[in-house]
Enzyme design. Structure first.
Site, mmCIF file in Angstrom:
data_model
loop_
_atom_site.group_PDB
_atom_site.id
_atom_site.type_symbol
_atom_site.label_atom_id
_atom_site.label_comp_id
_atom_site.label_asym_id
_atom_site.label_seq_id
_atom_site.Cartn_x
_atom_site.Cartn_y
_atom_site.Cartn_z
ATOM 1 N N HIS A 19 -5.400 4.035 6.981
ATOM 2 C CA HIS A 19 -4.744 4.942 6.032
ATOM 3 C C HIS A 19 -3.261 5.133 6.352
ATOM 4 O O HIS A 19 -2.686 6.166 6.001
ATOM 5 C CB HIS A 19 -5.455 6.303 5.972
ATOM 6 C CG HIS A 19 -6.846 6.223 5.421
ATOM 7 N ND1 HIS A 19 -7.107 5.920 4.113
ATOM 8 C CD2 HIS A 19 -8.054 6.370 6.032
ATOM 9 C CE1 HIS A 19 -8.419 5.914 3.911
ATOM 10 N NE2 HIS A 19 -9.018 6.179 5.063
ATOM 11 N N ASP A 78 0.857 -1.183 0.000
ATOM 12 C CA ASP A 78 0.000 0.000 0.000
ATOM 13 C C ASP A 78 0.891 1.231 0.000
ATOM 14 O O ASP A 78 1.994 1.209 0.580
ATOM 15 C CB ASP A 78 -0.918 0.012 1.222
ATOM 16 C CG ASP A 78 -1.840 1.233 1.214
ATOM 17 O OD1 ASP A 78 -2.740 1.286 0.357
ATOM 18 O OD2 ASP A 78 -1.628 2.137 2.050
ATOM 19 N N GLU A 123 0.900 5.560 0.610
ATOM 20 C CA GLU A 123 0.248 6.817 0.962
ATOM 21 C C GLU A 123 0.917 7.894 0.127
ATOM 22 O O GLU A 123 2.152 7.870 -0.064
ATOM 23 C CB GLU A 123 0.379 7.124 2.456
ATOM 24 C CG GLU A 123 -0.221 6.059 3.363
ATOM 25 C CD GLU A 123 -1.705 5.838 3.127
ATOM 26 O OE1 GLU A 123 -2.397 6.795 2.694
ATOM 27 O OE2 GLU A 123 -2.186 4.713 3.359
ATOM 28 N N ASP A 164 -2.556 -0.919 6.423
ATOM 29 C CA ASP A 164 -3.470 -1.197 5.310
ATOM 30 C C ASP A 164 -3.010 -2.417 4.519
ATOM 31 O O ASP A 164 -3.831 -3.213 4.047
ATOM 32 C CB ASP A 164 -3.579 0.021 4.396
ATOM 33 C CG ASP A 164 -4.452 1.118 5.000
ATOM 34 O OD1 ASP A 164 -4.805 0.998 6.184
ATOM 35 O OD2 ASP A 164 -4.758 2.086 4.283
#
Length: 569
Positions: free
Chosen positions: A167, A26, A28, A172
């Site tokens: 998040h 994942d 960000e 995640d």
């Protein structure tokens, strides 16, 4: 051939899911538009057979401010990433962590889009891994009655994931691992047990594709050319590959998404395979089959690669003409008519040849001078101001340039270019420089191709990467025979056998001695690859001594100048 419901054999199933290594990751980021920068955090979990093999987590300095709404969503602030490494340092470590694994992400196109942009921006090759999107997989498995949302938080709650997504990248990614495992348990009863079947299952696959996948069963896992044939035995499509069975099978899976090709698969009744010794032979055979059959579903059949040539007309005051069929002394080949016309214009301007299309009598010319004559750029033979004898040096200069016996027109073009630069007409000078570079490259390519096509027989060898050799017997710019000597096999007896069984090729007309321009060009590119060696040649292979070889430094400077201008703009 398999029927519509036949089960695939074990070796056709591919990699079992329990033996597949997944890297669930994942990102960000600072926003929604992928770019080389903008990643603030990477988290990844490597799993295989339900077991965690390792984790990867780091904050990343995005090289830009983090918008307030992103800070509120992720909790990642500018202060947190201030001392974090930039993506240029993090990327090679992540690529090493994920090497050889299948990438998995929730909304994978978003995350892989950022990674691909970062690779492109910082000079790393994108490894082209298999990618599984858990959003897409969930939409295939779960209906709206099963879940009101396909968000990661909703799926994690539905499947009772051990980690609650928040998040942040690693958390995640951990939640996505649990979602992935739950989804794989749901697709197992549907017959999805291997990685290949999972990739096949993700997109929609037409019934025709699934029903006809057995058409590839008889093909070997060797390089070659394949032909899809229709109801009347007509050739629908021709392709080339390093593995016939694997490539043809891909047409019957979800990895094939092209509408036209799916339509073609629906019409196909069988697939023929032609085994080839190596990739070069397969590429040459593909060219010949495309030319012979003009398959309806090959784009190159509708838009074949046309070759154009620049020739001197046969008249008292010759001019340059762009034609499709070359004759001796033609310059080319060019990939488009526009490119050939541009080269002809540059060459005419530099040599002093006329550009008008009227036929001019050498005895009693009766034309009127054009604007170019008034500007001093044409000798106006149409009005009797220039005799055929006075015009001849321009024709000779062009003939000598094409034949590799001199470069007078190029020197004149460079002199004109220098005059424009001294007069500070920089934009015009830059345009002329680029046009001259096109002409120089065209002449250099023509000399190389002509030199190759002139050789009655040439034998070359390329390493196969496994301490063996791939051979090509080339006669007058055409592939006459191909073969291999695997590791441990004496190569010269193989060469002798290939030469003895090679196709007979007689020299034809034109600058390429009858060879198709595209085939000769393909052979030239193969011969000039690093590692390729000449085994024997009937006559020396050499470019003209008075050709454009001395212009290589000028070409490199011109290319550098053009690149700098593009960056500046």
């Amino acid at each position: 051939m398999h029927g519509a419901h036949d089960q695939l054999t074990f070796d056709e199933l591919g990699t079992p899911l329990r033996d597949t290594t997944f890297v669930v990751f994942d990102l960000e980021t600072t926003g929604t538009k992928p770019g080389p920068d903008g990643i603030t955090e990477i988290g990844a979990v490597k799993v295989r057979g339900g077991q965690v093999l390792g984790e990867f987590a780091t904050l990343v300095n995005p090289g830009m401010p983090i918008p307030p709404q992103i800070v509120a969503l992720t909790g990642i602030t500018g202060a947190m990433v201030y001392d974090a490494p930039p993506i240029a340092q993090v990327l090679p470590a992540f690529l090493e962590f994920a090497a050889g694994a299948v990438l998995v992400a929730h909304n994978a196109p978003f995350d892989t889009g950022f990674l691909r942009a970062a690779c492109a921006g910082y000079g790393y090759a994108w490894p082209k891994p298999a990618v599984v999107c858990t959003v897409r997989l969930a939409r295939r498995v779960l209906s709206r009655q099963d879940t009101p949302s396909y968000r990661l938080s909703a799926l994690a709650a539905l499947f009772g994931a051990k980690t609650t997504p928040n998040h942040r990248a690693l958390e995640d990614a951990r939640a996505t691992v649990d979602v992935l495992h739950a989804l794989l348990e749901l697709v197992g009863p549907l017959g999805v047990h291997s990685l290949e079947e999972l990739i096949d299952y993700l997109p929609e696959v037409t019934p025709e594709q699934r029903r006809k996948r057995g058409m590839a069963a008889h093909l070997p896992e060797l390089p070659g050319v394949y032909l899809f044939r229709g109801p009347n035995d007509e050739v629908l499509y021709v392709g080339t590959t390093s593995n016939l069975r694997r490539r043809v099978r891909s047409y019957f899976t979800g990895s094939e998404s092209r509408g036209r090709i799916r339509e073609m698969v629906g019409l196909a009744q069988r697939v023929d395979g032609i085994e080839c010794s190596h990739a070069l032979e397969a590429q040459i055979r593909e060219l010949r089959l495309l030319a012979a059959h003009r398959p309806a579903y090959n784009r190159r059949s509708k838009n074949p690669r046309k070759s154009w040539w620049v020739v001197l007309t046969d008249e008292a005051f010759p001019r340059l003409s762009v034609v499709r069929v070359p004759k001796d002394g033609a310059l080319g080949p060019f990939g488009s008519q526009a490119m050939a016309k541009l080269a002809a214009d540059v060459l005419a301007s530099a040599s002093g040849l006329r550009t008008c299309t009227q036929r001019i009598s050498a005895v009693a010319p009766s034309g009127r001078p054009c604007a170019l004559a008034e500007l001093g750029r044409c000798g106006a033979p149409c009005a009797g101001r220039q005799t055929a004898e006075a015009y001849f040096p321009s024709v000779q200069a062009v003939t000598q340039l094409i034949g590799g016996e001199g470069t007078v027109p190029l020197e004149e073009a460079r002199r004109q270019l220098d005059e424009l630069a001294r007069a500070q007409h920089y934009e015009q000078a830059a345009r002329r420089r680029d046009e001259l570079a096109i002409l120089v490259r065209a002449v250099a390519k023509a000399h190389r191709l002509t030199a190759l096509a002139a050789i009655p027989e040439l034998v070359a060898a390329a390493p196969d990467g496994k301490r063996g050799w791939e051979f090509a017997v080339i006669r007058h710019g055409r592939l006459a025979s191909a073969g291999v000597a695997r590791r441990g096999v004496p190569p010269m007896p193989v060469v002798d056998a290939l030469v003895a069984s090679a196709e007979t090729v007689t020299a034809g007309p034109g600058p390429l001695f009858g060879a198709p321009a595209e085939e000769a060009g393909l052979l030239l590119r193969w011969l000039t690859r690093p590692g390729v060696r000449l085994v024997r040649t009937a006559i020396p292979w050499a470019e003209p001594a008075r050709g454009v070889g001395g212009w290589q430094d000028w070409l490199e400077r011109a290319a550098t100048a053009t690149a700098l201008e593009q960056v500046a703009s």
